[in-house]
Design an enzyme around this catalytic site. Structure first.
Site, PDB file in Angstrom:
ATOM      1  N   CYS A 267       0.883  -1.169   0.000  1.00 55.20           N
ATOM      2  CA  CYS A 267       0.000   0.000   0.000  1.00 55.20           C
ATOM      3  C   CYS A 267       0.923   1.222   0.000  1.00 55.20           C
ATOM      4  CB  CYS A 267      -1.006  -0.026   1.151  1.00 55.20           C
ATOM      5  SG  CYS A 267      -0.316   0.045   2.810  1.00 55.20           S
TER       6      CYS A 267
ATOM      7  N   GLY B 212      -1.072   0.009   6.699  1.00 52.19           N
ATOM      8  CA  GLY B 212      -2.439  -0.520   6.650  1.00 52.19           C
ATOM      9  C   GLY B 212      -2.444  -1.976   6.215  1.00 52.19           C
TER      10      GLY B 212
ATOM     11  N   HIS C 216      14.004 -16.104  11.482  1.00 51.32           N
ATOM     12  CA  HIS C 216      13.739 -16.210  12.919  1.00 51.32           C
ATOM     13  C   HIS C 216      12.244 -16.297  13.250  1.00 51.32           C
ATOM     14  CE1 HIS C 216      17.830 -14.406  14.445  1.00 51.32           C
ATOM     15  NE2 HIS C 216      17.991 -15.240  13.425  1.00 51.32           N
TER      16      HIS C 216
ATOM     17  N   ARG D 289      15.201 -22.140  19.626  1.00 50.49           N
ATOM     18  CA  ARG D 289      14.809 -20.879  20.263  1.00 50.49           C
ATOM     19  C   ARG D 289      13.795 -20.107  19.410  1.00 50.49           C
ATOM     20  NH1 ARG D 289      19.588 -19.467  17.571  1.00 50.49           N
ATOM     21  NH2 ARG D 289      19.838 -17.269  16.998  1.00 50.49           N
TER      22      ARG D 289
HETATM   23  C1  RB5 Z   1      -3.966   5.175   0.452  1.00 47.17           C
HETATM   24  O1  RB5 Z   1      -3.982   6.521   0.102  1.00 47.17           O
HETATM   25  C2  RB5 Z   1      -3.101   4.903   1.671  1.00 47.17           C
HETATM   26  O2  RB5 Z   1      -3.711   5.416   2.806  1.00 47.17           O
HETATM   27  C3  RB5 Z   1      -2.857   3.415   1.806  1.00 47.17           C
HETATM   28  O3  RB5 Z   1      -2.287   2.948   0.617  1.00 47.17           O
HETATM   29  C4  RB5 Z   1      -1.896   2.967   2.897  1.00 47.17           C
HETATM   30  O4  RB5 Z   1      -0.759   3.764   2.924  1.00 47.17           O
HETATM   31  C5  RB5 Z   1      -2.444   2.741   4.218  1.00 47.17           C
HETATM   32  O5  RB5 Z   1      -1.699   2.300   5.117  1.00 47.17           O
END
Ligand code: RB5
Length: 147
Positions: free
Chosen positions: A66, A71, A99, A134
């Protein structure tokens, strides 16, 4: 190894580029969308689709992109069986697999350029979980949260 890739509008262009270089690394790639550039699309739709593909065993690794990668990582980590990491350095992209058995790499297309992204993808895909006691012990403590 099968790899699934997904991105919203923030990562669409980088996704299209990464799709072209994965086969040359010796891996098979499938695209979970978005399949067209849509400035109004939402990252969870593609992060979740790619993450579910990994969780269902239809791909061994996922790459989600993204704008920031944040996100995508938040959404992907809600899917049981997914261990997603946002990595913008090659050490983390490799060591996260070795890991922590990271199975999804998240990238921010507004943070890294295509050459750095290509190195990150290569480090991630070529790495293997070591299975050392571990690391397995620590991973099992994380996996216990999913039960
Ligand atoms: C989109 O504009 C943006 O908010 C999305 O791609 C991302 O960066 C969210 O984490």
């Amino acid at each position: 190894m099968k790899v699934v890739i997904g991105a919203d509008h923030g990562g669409f262009e980088l996704k299209e580029f990464i799709k072209t270089i994965i086969p040359a690394m010796g891996y098979e790639v499938t695209d979970a969308g978005n399949h067209v550039y849509d400035a109004k699309d939402d990252y969870p739709d593609f992060a979740i689709a790619a993450a579910k593909t990994v969780a269902e065993g239809k791909a061994e690794r996922g790459i989600i992109i993204c704008g920031s990668g944040v996100g995508a990582s938040i959404a992907a980590n809600k899917i049981k069986g997914v261990r997603a990491g946002l990595c913008h350095d090659t050490y983390s992209a490799r060591q996260g697999v070795e890991h922590d058995n990271m199975n999804v790499l998240c990238l921010g297309a507004r943070v890294v350029g295509i050459e750095v992204a290509a190195e990150l993808v290569k480090s991630f895909l070529n790495a293997k979980f070591t299975g050392e006691e571990r690391h397995t012990r620590r991973l099992n403590k994380v996996l216990a949260l999913e039960k």
